[in-house]
Design a protein around this motif. Structure first.
Motif, PDB file in Angstrom:
ATOM      1  N   VAL B 283      66.263 -18.034 -76.843  1.00 46.53           N
ATOM      2  CA  VAL B 283      66.750 -18.994 -75.832  1.00 46.53           C
ATOM      3  C   VAL B 283      65.845 -20.214 -75.762  1.00 46.53           C
ATOM      4  O   VAL B 283      66.298 -21.371 -75.786  1.00 46.53           O
ATOM      5  CB  VAL B 283      66.858 -18.299 -74.457  1.00 46.53           C
ATOM      6  N   LEU B 284      64.533 -19.968 -75.683  1.00 48.52           N
ATOM      7  CA  LEU B 284      63.604 -21.102 -75.556  1.00 48.52           C
ATOM      8  C   LEU B 284      63.608 -21.959 -76.813  1.00 48.52           C
ATOM      9  O   LEU B 284      63.548 -23.189 -76.740  1.00 48.52           O
ATOM     10  CB  LEU B 284      62.178 -20.603 -75.262  1.00 48.52           C
ATOM     11  N   HIS B 285      63.655 -21.318 -77.933  1.00 48.02           N
ATOM     12  CA  HIS B 285      63.639 -22.069 -79.197  1.00 48.02           C
ATOM     13  C   HIS B 285      64.872 -22.954 -79.306  1.00 48.02           C
ATOM     14  O   HIS B 285      64.784 -24.132 -79.651  1.00 48.02           O
ATOM     15  CB  HIS B 285      63.551 -21.121 -80.392  1.00 48.02           C
ATOM     16  N   ASP B 286      66.017 -22.369 -78.972  1.00 50.07           N
ATOM     17  CA  ASP B 286      67.251 -23.162 -79.032  1.00 50.07           C
ATOM     18  C   ASP B 286      67.204 -24.332 -78.055  1.00 50.07           C
ATOM     19  O   ASP B 286      67.652 -25.435 -78.357  1.00 50.07           O
ATOM     20  CB  ASP B 286      68.465 -22.288 -78.706  1.00 50.07           C
ATOM     21  N   ARG B 287      66.667 -24.011 -76.901  1.00 48.60           N
ATOM     22  CA  ARG B 287      66.689 -25.021 -75.840  1.00 48.60           C
ATOM     23  C   ARG B 287      65.700 -26.161 -76.135  1.00 48.60           C
ATOM     24  O   ARG B 287      65.985 -27.317 -75.856  1.00 48.60           O
ATOM     25  CB  ARG B 287      66.349 -24.351 -74.503  1.00 48.60           C
ATOM     26  N   TYR B 288      64.540 -25.820 -76.680  1.00 46.21           N
ATOM     27  CA  TYR B 288      63.482 -26.832 -76.804  1.00 46.21           C
ATOM     28  C   TYR B 288      63.113 -27.161 -78.240  1.00 46.21           C
ATOM     29  O   TYR B 288      63.358 -28.275 -78.703  1.00 46.21           O
ATOM     30  CB  TYR B 288      62.227 -26.387 -76.029  1.00 46.21           C
ATOM     31  N   ALA B 289      62.502 -26.228 -78.923  1.00 46.28           N
ATOM     32  CA  ALA B 289      61.957 -26.510 -80.264  1.00 46.28           C
ATOM     33  C   ALA B 289      63.033 -27.026 -81.209  1.00 46.28           C
ATOM     34  O   ALA B 289      62.806 -27.971 -81.969  1.00 46.28           O
ATOM     35  CB  ALA B 289      61.293 -25.257 -80.838  1.00 46.28           C
ATOM     36  N   ALA B 290      64.235 -26.456 -81.139  1.00 46.74           N
ATOM     37  CA  ALA B 290      65.306 -26.880 -82.044  1.00 46.74           C
ATOM     38  C   ALA B 290      65.668 -28.332 -81.796  1.00 46.74           C
ATOM     39  O   ALA B 290      66.127 -29.033 -82.698  1.00 46.74           O
ATOM     40  CB  ALA B 290      66.530 -25.980 -81.851  1.00 46.74           C
ATOM     41  N   GLY B 291      65.460 -28.799 -80.582  1.00 43.55           N
ATOM     42  CA  GLY B 291      65.754 -30.197 -80.268  1.00 43.55           C
ATOM     43  C   GLY B 291      64.562 -31.109 -80.472  1.00 43.55           C
ATOM     44  O   GLY B 291      64.571 -32.247 -80.007  1.00 43.55           O
TER      45      GLY B 291
END
Lengths: 267, 443
Positions: B283-291
């Motif tokens: 969830v965090l990766h999708d929400r932040y790092a991926a962006g």
């Protein structure tokens, strides 16, 4: 509220005499009447007072709002009449007080039974087809004069007046009347007086009225006296052989005689 | 003054002739000439103001001829209109009443519309019978004085205006200050409300478990970055977590919020700690790092179930978080190693390893954030409290209850003073001793 104290009400003459109220105009206080009071007080109950802001009135009772309209001063008159329980009194008003008397008589018709208008003017500034004798600029000039004199007035005049050796009591009174007058209050009274237009109020006068004008008066010229007389059907016009705006001082006997004659006729 | 002699030769001085000329001039200065050419204006009027006599000085000042004045005009006619009004309403009545006036400021009209500021003094002359006969008036040129007075008035008005302006500015500043205070108070309220949404207001009561928590916020007007929770999974099972998000303030708060509710939701779906952390990582990766805006947290997530003997079986996993400290009833204390756990949210599909322990009666599990271990200690605040000191503390306080551990740690942290400059969260879970099993210290 202590109306007698607030308006420095003084009374002279026989207790049961017909009542005559003497009201001062702009610039002075009840001392203006000192030369006519002795004779009047022989037969009449003479009531004098100072408008709030003048003479020895209670200055703390003054407010710019109330005293920026002649009605505020008329309220003083009505309150003094009520305080003394007067009925059918003869109201003698000098200068602007003549018009204040008109307003007071309308507010309290039972209190005031007759009017003596001394050197009255319902409108000082010239208007279409009306000649009051002054322009708006002239009034500004008067305000300037007031201003420049309060500078010298307190310093130069107070010792002179206070030190009047023959009449120390007079000096005290005059010092209060002329020297201690708050310049802001005087300015409001001057503006209210000289910028007022009471011509429409004259038609409401129904009581017997004596219009006393001076033969030569720069503040209330003859045309104005004639205008007032014409506007009040119940009035009589008497032209005093006096010069200036204050016949009660410059011609006290003649003025007193004219008032007495009017008072006698009222009976 | 009496001059002796009279023969110039007897004096025998060269200056004698000029002295004589001056003396002769003085003798010739008749009263009439003194009146007419005095350095001030003189005039006399009848009581009605008609001018009966006027001196040359005043005529010159006004640019008038004697014939057009004497017997022809009144004193008030020589004044400006404003002066005339003032004369009628103040000057004349006052003069009549007291017989004398001094230093009244008026303006006279001169030819060509020029105005002459003057100071006027008048006295009434009375006849032998006491009747007022005429008015004597002196007139002083007050141009300079009037200019000076007007300057004074102007300055005084300016000062008045400046003071009013200053008052206004002060009032405005005060209003701004009050507004700022109100804004600050409102913001603090909002922050407090937000902060309260990030941690539970109180821990639920867990049968068979003693719990205690402490949250220290480094700055009252900043949102903390630490979080924790303890909640039921149903069927006598419980879940807990404690962690620390990167950063501070509103953005950290938003990350905390997402983390907290993701953990709770994931735990209800599959409470296995490694699975829960994997969900959070995704969830965090999708929400932040991926962006392109990598944000992460460190966290320990665990579950508690109870054995038939009343022991608490703890399963937990850590994502980059300092290891939990287990304090045993027998006085031992050790960290519960959670190797391999990486920061949550940085890499996609991170894996986490499981650690387990059994809490027997009297055992306590302590979770903490690095605000505690990284508190600066020592006289110069340059050394860190550190893992070793915490371990020593644990051994010193093993065999006490969860509330007692938190209470002791809180006292310790207060001793750090301003060395405790980061948010610090503490959560302790302990299995109570059996009432029949007295503590060693109570023997």
């Amino acid at each position: 509220m202590d109306i007698r104290g607030r308006n420095n009400v003084t009374v002279a003459g026989p207790v049961d005499g017909p009542v005559v109220v003497l009201a001062h105009g702009f610039g002075c206080d009840q001392n203006m009447w000192r030369l006519v009071v002795p004779v009047l007080a022989e037969r009449y109950r003479v009531v004098m007072f100072d408008y709030v802001g003048a003479g020895r009135s209670d200055l703390s009772a003054w407010s710019a709002e109330r005293y920026s309209a002649l009605d505020g001063y008329a309220q003083d008159v009505v309150e003094v009449c009520e305080e003394l329980g007067l009925r059918d009194a003869v109201f003698v008003g000098h200068s602007v007080s003549a018009m204040i008397g008109v307003l007071a008589a309308r507010r309290a018709p039972r209190r005031i039974g007759a009017l003596v208008m001394v050197a009255p003017s319902p409108r000082y500034i010239d208007d279409d087809g009306y000649r009051g004798g002054f322009s708006a600029e002239d009034i500004d000039e008067l305000l300037e004069s007031l201003e420049s004199n309060y500078l010298g007035w307190s310093a130069a005049m107070a010792p002179v007046i206070m030190g009047n050796p023959e009449r120390p009591e007079l000096g005290q009174e005059l010092a209060n009347s002329f020297c201690a007058t708050d310049p802001d209050i005087a300015r409001v009274f001057a503006r209210t007086t000289f910028l007022s237009d009471s011509r429409q109020d004259l038609k409401d006068v129904t009581v017997p009225t004596l219009v006393l004008e001076c033969a030569q008066d720069v503040i209330a010229p003859r045309e104005v006296g004639a205008f007032v007389h014409a506007a009040i059907p119940s009035s009589r016009l008497v032209t005093l052989p006096a010069t200036g705006h204050c016949p009660q001082l410059s011609a006290p006997e003649t003025t007193t005689d004219a008032i007495l004659e009017f008072l006698r006729e009222l009976r | 003054m009496c001059r002796p002699g009279g023969d110039p030769e007897q004096v025998g001085s060269g200056d004698a002739s000029s002295e004589d000329a001056a003396f002769a001039a003085l003798l010739e200065d008749s009263a009439e000439d003194l009146y007419d050419s005095a350095p001030c204006g003189y005039l006399s009027t009848l009581m009605d103001g008609t001018i009966a006599k006027i001196n040359t000085t005043l005529l010159k000042w006004l640019g008038l001829e004697r014939e057009e004045v004497v017997g022809a005009v009144r004193f008030a006619d020589l004044l400006t209109v404003g002066g005339k009004l003032y004369h009628e309403t103040h000057f004349a009545p006052l003069l009549r009443m007291q017989g004398e006036l001094r230093g009244i400021a008026l303006e006279m009209k001169a030819v060509g519309g020029r105005r002459l500021p003057v100071l006027v003094s008048s006295v009434v002359k009375h006849g032998s019978g006491g009747d007022p006969l005429l008015i004597r008036t002196t007139v002083f040129d007050a141009s300079d004085r009037r200019a000076y007075e007007q300057e004074l008035l102007r300055r005084s008005k300016e000062a008045e205006l400046a003071r009013a302006e200053a008052d206004r500015a002060r009032a405005q500043a005060e209003e701004t200050r009050l507004q700022a205070e109100a804004d600050r108070a409102r913001l603090a309220d909002a922050l407090a409300a937000l902060q309260q949404s990030l941690v539970p207001s109180a821990l639920p009561a867990v049968p068979g478990l003693e719990t205690a928590v402490h949250y220290h916020t480094a700055s009252p007007d900043r949102l903390g970055g630490d979080f924790y929770d303890l909640f039921s999974l149903g069927d006598g099972r419980w879940a807990f977590f404690l962690g620390d998000v990167c950063g501070k303030g509103p953005q950290a708060a938003s990350l905390t919020s997402l983390t907290r509710y993701t953990l709770r939701a994931a735990a209800l779906h599959d409470p296995e700690p490694t699975a829960v952390l994997s969900v959070l990582d995704t969830v965090l990766h999708d929400r932040y790092a991926a962006g392109g805006d990598p944000r992460y947290c460190t966290v320990i997530f665990g579950t508690v179930t109870f054995t038939e003997r009343g022991e608490a079986a703890v399963r937990l996993a850590s994502g980059g978080h300092p290891p939990a400290l287990v304090m045993r009833a027998d006085g031992q204390a050790d960290y519960l190693p959670t190797p391999g756990g990486v920061l949550v949210g940085i890499v996609p599909a991170a894996t986490f390893t499981l650690a387990q322990t059994i809490l027997a009666p009297g055992d306590t599990l302590l979770l903490y954030t690095d605000g505690l271990t990284e508190a600066r200690t020592g006289p110069t605040r340059q050394s860190l409290f550190g893992d070793e000191a915490l371990l020593a503390f644990g051994r010193g306080h093993a065999s006490t209850s969860a509330p007692e551990v938190i209470s002791a740690l809180t006292g310790l942290m207060e001793g750090f003073g301003d060395g405790l400059d980061d948010d610090t969260a503490l959560l302790a879970l302990g299995v109570p001793r059996h009432p029949s099993d007295p503590r060693p210290g109570n023997e």
